[in-house]
Scaffold this active site. Structure first.
Site, PDB file in Angstrom:
ATOM      1  N   SER A  40      50.783 -53.843 -47.054  1.00  0.00           N
ATOM      2  CA  SER A  40      51.649 -52.747 -46.609  1.00  0.00           C
ATOM      3  C   SER A  40      52.262 -52.975 -45.230  1.00  0.00           C
ATOM      4  CB  SER A  40      50.865 -51.430 -46.593  1.00  0.00           C
ATOM      5  OG  SER A  40      49.879 -51.424 -45.586  1.00  0.00           O
ATOM      6  N   LYS A 102      48.674 -48.576 -39.954  1.00  0.00           N
ATOM      7  CA  LYS A 102      50.122 -48.438 -40.080  1.00  0.00           C
ATOM      8  C   LYS A 102      50.726 -48.470 -38.673  1.00  0.00           C
ATOM      9  CE  LYS A 102      49.699 -47.448 -44.535  1.00  0.00           C
ATOM     10  NZ  LYS A 102      50.077 -48.418 -45.581  1.00  0.00           N
TER      11      LYS A 102
END
Length: 206
Positions: A40, A102
């Site tokens: 990701s 993230k």
């Protein structure tokens, strides 16, 4: 057991106890190891990267196992605020037993909107040289989102691999109290036991 062997045994036990206490303190207050399990955050972070995460980048906290009145730990000292672009590890809002990593995109009070894959903050597009796109299609939520105002003390997180990231577009913002720490350095990286990525070891994140 002779006196000398008893002393040797006692010294060994003391050394083990001290080592365990140091390991606990370091993990609780200083750094924590984290392994990248998914793509990701490509290309910034690769599957198989191993990071050290600074736990005092934003807040110095008592570990939750000590501060029993809260699951987040009592803040002892505020050392700074997350900034846009920081790569952070945090407790996944839908399952706090999982740690996610993230990038910080939206700060408290900002209005975030995504139009045709481009991120706008308070109406202005932002420069994101770290982003990759793997799909040309354009679908709601993933590629067109908002406008959305980021709540106070919360952060809008996104993966660099925009079509391959499950992030704040889908499950909402991250509370400051759920932040584990800020990515500090890659201390090990491999694709397999026969493919060690020496060129990535030592990569430091600002």
């Amino acid at each position: 057991m002779t006196q000398s062997s008893l002393k040797s045994f006692r010294d060994t036990v003391e050394a083990v106890v001290v080592a365990l206490l140091l390991a606990f303190v370091i993990r609780a207050f200083v750094v924590q190891a984290f392994k990248i399990p998914s793509g990701s955050m490509l290309e910034t972070l690769q599957i198989g990267d191993h990071l050290l995460v600074s736990k005092f980048a934003y807040d110095v906290r008592l570990p939750s196992t000590i501060w029993l009145d809260t699951t987040d730990g009592k803040v002892l000292y505020k050392t700074g605020d997350p900034e846009r672009g920081d790569i952070m590890v945090f407790k996944f809002p839908l399952n706090e037993n999982q740690d996610f990593i993230k990038r910080v995109i939206g700060l408290p009070g900002e209005t975030i909107e995504i139009r045709n894959k481009v991120v706008y903050i308070d109406g202005q597009p932002i420069d994101e040289p770290y982003v990759i796109h793997t799909k040309a299609d354009n679908i709601p939520v993933r590629d067109n989102f908002g406008p959305f105002i980021v709540p106070e003390d919360e952060y809008f997180m996104m993966g660099d691999n925009r079509e391959g990231s499950h992030d704040s577009r889908f499950w909402g913002t991250v509370k400051r109290s759920k932040i584990v720490g800020k990515a500090l350095i890659i201390y090990w990286s491999w694709a397999s036991v026969t493919d060690i990525r020496f060129n990535r070891i030592g990569t430091i994140f600002d």
